[in-house]
Scaffold this motif. Structure first.
Motif, PDB file in Angstrom:
ATOM      1  N   GLU A  46       0.853  -1.190   0.000  1.00  0.00           N
ATOM      2  CA  GLU A  46       0.000   0.000   0.000  1.00  0.00           C
ATOM      3  C   GLU A  46       0.884   1.232   0.000  1.00  0.00           C
ATOM      4  O   GLU A  46       2.020   1.196   0.480  1.00  0.00           O
ATOM      5  CB  GLU A  46      -0.897   0.054   1.247  1.00  0.00           C
ATOM      6  N   VAL A  47       0.328   2.330  -0.512  1.00  0.00           N
ATOM      7  CA  VAL A  47       1.025   3.619  -0.453  1.00  0.00           C
ATOM      8  C   VAL A  47       0.060   4.668   0.063  1.00  0.00           C
ATOM      9  O   VAL A  47      -1.051   4.826  -0.448  1.00  0.00           O
ATOM     10  CB  VAL A  47       1.572   4.044  -1.834  1.00  0.00           C
ATOM     11  N   HIS A  48       0.496   5.369   1.098  1.00  0.00           N
ATOM     12  CA  HIS A  48      -0.238   6.507   1.652  1.00  0.00           C
ATOM     13  C   HIS A  48       0.711   7.696   1.666  1.00  0.00           C
ATOM     14  O   HIS A  48       1.932   7.523   1.649  1.00  0.00           O
ATOM     15  CB  HIS A  48      -0.720   6.211   3.072  1.00  0.00           C
ATOM     16  N   SER A  49       0.168   8.902   1.705  1.00  0.00           N
ATOM     17  CA  SER A  49       1.009  10.099   1.727  1.00  0.00           C
ATOM     18  C   SER A  49       0.544  11.045   2.822  1.00  0.00           C
ATOM     19  O   SER A  49      -0.668  11.209   3.037  1.00  0.00           O
ATOM     20  CB  SER A  49       0.973  10.825   0.374  1.00  0.00           C
ATOM     21  N   MET A  91      -2.314   5.716  -4.772  1.00  0.00           N
ATOM     22  CA  MET A  91      -2.330   6.047  -3.349  1.00  0.00           C
ATOM     23  C   MET A  91      -3.669   5.690  -2.729  1.00  0.00           C
ATOM     24  O   MET A  91      -4.716   6.096  -3.235  1.00  0.00           O
ATOM     25  CB  MET A  91      -2.059   7.541  -3.142  1.00  0.00           C
ATOM     26  N   LYS A  92      -3.634   4.978  -1.621  1.00  0.00           N
ATOM     27  CA  LYS A  92      -4.889   4.672  -0.930  1.00  0.00           C
ATOM     28  C   LYS A  92      -5.416   5.900  -0.214  1.00  0.00           C
ATOM     29  O   LYS A  92      -6.630   6.075  -0.057  1.00  0.00           O
ATOM     30  CB  LYS A  92      -4.679   3.536   0.078  1.00  0.00           C
ATOM     31  N   SER A  93      -4.506   6.767   0.253  1.00  0.00           N
ATOM     32  CA  SER A  93      -4.957   7.989   0.925  1.00  0.00           C
ATOM     33  C   SER A  93      -3.878   9.059   0.864  1.00  0.00           C
ATOM     34  O   SER A  93      -2.681   8.752   0.827  1.00  0.00           O
ATOM     35  CB  SER A  93      -5.320   7.706   2.389  1.00  0.00           C
ATOM     36  N   LEU A  94      -4.322  10.293   0.834  1.00  0.00           N
ATOM     37  CA  LEU A  94      -3.450  11.455   0.987  1.00  0.00           C
ATOM     38  C   LEU A  94      -3.974  12.238   2.178  1.00  0.00           C
ATOM     39  O   LEU A  94      -5.147  12.635   2.210  1.00  0.00           O
ATOM     40  CB  LEU A  94      -3.476  12.335  -0.265  1.00  0.00           C
ATOM     41  N   VAL A 117     -11.239  19.248  -3.293  1.00  0.00           N
ATOM     42  CA  VAL A 117     -10.411  18.551  -2.302  1.00  0.00           C
ATOM     43  C   VAL A 117     -11.300  17.876  -1.262  1.00  0.00           C
ATOM     44  O   VAL A 117     -11.094  16.718  -0.890  1.00  0.00           O
ATOM     45  CB  VAL A 117      -9.429  19.534  -1.636  1.00  0.00           C
ATOM     46  N   LYS A 118     -12.315  18.604  -0.792  1.00  0.00           N
ATOM     47  CA  LYS A 118     -13.205  18.042   0.232  1.00  0.00           C
ATOM     48  C   LYS A 118     -13.985  16.840  -0.296  1.00  0.00           C
ATOM     49  O   LYS A 118     -14.316  15.934   0.458  1.00  0.00           O
ATOM     50  CB  LYS A 118     -14.172  19.127   0.716  1.00  0.00           C
ATOM     51  N   ILE A 171      -8.666  11.765  -0.110  1.00  0.00           N
ATOM     52  CA  ILE A 171      -7.952  12.878   0.530  1.00  0.00           C
ATOM     53  C   ILE A 171      -8.608  13.151   1.876  1.00  0.00           C
ATOM     54  O   ILE A 171      -9.827  13.297   1.970  1.00  0.00           O
ATOM     55  CB  ILE A 171      -7.970  14.149  -0.336  1.00  0.00           C
ATOM     56  N   ARG A 172      -7.775  13.204   2.911  1.00  0.00           N
ATOM     57  CA  ARG A 172      -8.269  13.453   4.266  1.00  0.00           C
ATOM     58  C   ARG A 172      -7.519  14.635   4.873  1.00  0.00           C
ATOM     59  O   ARG A 172      -6.318  14.800   4.629  1.00  0.00           O
ATOM     60  CB  ARG A 172      -8.085  12.194   5.112  1.00  0.00           C
TER      61      ARG A 172
END
Length: 340
Positions: free
Chosen positions: A253-256, A276-279, A291-292, A297-298
Motif C-alpha cells: 500500500e502507499v499513503h502520503s 495512493m490509498k490515501s493522501l 479537495v473536500k 484525501i483526508r
C-alpha cells in the motif's frame, strides 16, 4: 495601557475556516470567548485592498491569521495592509500567524540572475511592522534566518505521528516512511523515528524544472505499507509517480502525508486516479470543494496546535514544547484516543 485579559486575533480572507477553528479552540482552552476582531478586508473595483478595523486595538497583543497561499500576491498584500492598519492603530505587538508561508520555495538562487523571493517577502513583513512570525513546516529551515525578528516554526510531524499510530495501529512493523526526494530525508527520518519504523528514499533526477526523467527507490519496500512524507504537494505529478514506483517495487500500500496541500491544476484528479490509498494533508491552506469531495484525501486539523502556540506566545511560555507528540496528544483530545 489597558489590561490585556486575552490575546486579540484577526483574520484575512485566505483561510477563514481555520481562523474560526483557532478562535473556538482558544475559547475552549481559556474558558472564555476569544472571538475574531471585527474588521473588513475588501477590494476596490480596480483590485486594491482596503482594510478597516472596527474595534479598539490600542495596546493590544494582536495576532493576524493569514496563509499566503493562492492567490499568493493578494493574500500577502492583505497581510501587510492589515499589519499597517494595526500598527497605525497603536497595537502593542503584532504577530503574524502564517500556517503556509508562500514563496518559501524561492529560498536560494538556483541559477544566475534569479531572485531570493523568500528573503524579499521576509523584509516586507518586517518593514510592515510584524514583530513575530508563527508558521508551520517551512520549506527550508534557513528561511527563519531571513527574518530579523523571532520566527517560530511548528512541525506537522507530531500530528502526523499521532495519526499514523492511530490509523496503522497493530501493523507499524510493516510500515516504511518514504522521502520523495533526497532533500526531504530529514523530514521523513523524523517521522520514522517518532513511530519507530524504517526509512526509504525515492531518488529522482530531473532533465529540466518540473520534468522528472528517472526515479529509483533506495531501501527495501517490498511487502511494506509505504508512507510518503513531504511538506508541499502542488500538482501532485511527482507524488503520484513515486506511488506508482513504490507499487512496482512491491509495496503493498502507499499513503502520503503532506503538510501543505497546494493541490493546483490537475492535482486532485491525479490523486483520485492514483495508486495512493490515501493522501493526508493539514488545513494550513483552505480546502477547495474538489479537495473536500475527493474520496482518498483526508484533512487533519492544525487549529489545536496553533491555538496553543498563540496562547504560549501571549503568556511568554515555550512554543518548542509543542514539538513533542506527548505534548500534542492531550490537546488533540478524543481524535487519537488509541494512539500510543
Amino acid at each position: 495601557m489597558p489590561a490585556q485579559i486575552s490575546p486579540k486575533i484577526i483574520s484575512g480572507n485566505a483561510n477563514q475556516e481555520l481562523a474560526h477553528a483557532i478562535s473556538r479552540r482558544m475559547s475552549a482552552y481559556r474558558g472564555m470567548t476569544v472571538g475574531l476582531v471585527d474588521a473588513r478586508v475588501e477590494r476596490f473595483n480596480d483590485g486594491e485592498i482596503f482594510v478597516e478595523v472596527f474595534e479598539n486595538v490600542r495596546g493590544e497583543d494582536m495576532f493576524i491569521i493569514q496563509s499566503t497561499s493562492n492567490p499568493a500576491n493578494d493574500n500577502l498584500m492583505e497581510l501587510l495592509i492589515m499589519c499597517d492598519a494595526l500598527r497605525r492603530s497603536s497595537a502593542a505587538r503584532i504577530t503574524a500567524i502564517i500556517p503556509y508561508f508562500g514563496y518559501a520555495r524561492q529560498d536560494r538562487r538556483t541559477k544566475a540572475r534569479t531572485p531570493i523571493t523568500a528573503k524579499l517577502v521576509a523584509n516586507m513583513m518586517v518593514e510592515a511592522g510584524i514583530e513575530r512570525v508563527l508558521t508551520m513546516d517551512l520549506h527550508a529551515a534557513q528561511i527563519q534566518g531571513f527574518f530579523d525578528i523571532p520566527v517560530d516554526n511548528l512541525y506537522a510531524a507530531p500530528i502526523f505521528a499521532l495519526d499514523v499510530m492511530h490509523n496503522f495501529a497493530g501493523r507499524l512493523d510493516n510500515v516504511t516512511v518514504v522521502s520523495p526526494d533526497v532533500g526531504g530525508v530529514a523530514r521523513a527520518r523524523e517521522l520514522a523515528q517518532r513511530i519507530g519504523c524504517g526509512l526509504a528514499i525515492v531518488d529522482k533526477r530531473r532533465s529540466q524544472p518540473g520534468v522528472v526523467e528517472e526515479m529509483t527507490v533506495i531501501g527495501e519496500v517490498e511487502g511494506q505499507t509505504c508512507i510518503i512524507v513531504d511538506d508541499i504537494c502542488d500538482t501532485a505529478g511527482t507524488l503520484c509517480k513515486a506511488a506508482d514506483l513504490l507499487i512496482s517495487e512491491g509495496a503493498s500500500e502507499v499513503h502520503s502525508y503532506i503538510t501543505h496541500g497546494v493541490l493546483s491544476g490537475p492535482a486532485v484528479e491525479r490523486i483520485t486516479k492514483s495508486n495512493m490509498k490515501s493522501l493526508v494533508i493539514t488545513d494550513s491552506i483552505g480546502a477547495t470543494d474538489a479537495v473536500k469531495a475527493a474520496p482518498n484525501i483526508r484533512i487533519v486539523p492544525t487549529a489545536p496546535v496553533f491555538a496553543q502556540a498563540i496562547l504560549n506566545i501571549w503568556n511568554g511560555t515555550s512554543v518548542s514544547s509543542l514539538f513533542d507528540t506527548d505534548t500534542l496528544h492531550p490537546i488533540y483530545e478524543g481524535m487519537y484516543a488509541n494512539a500510543s
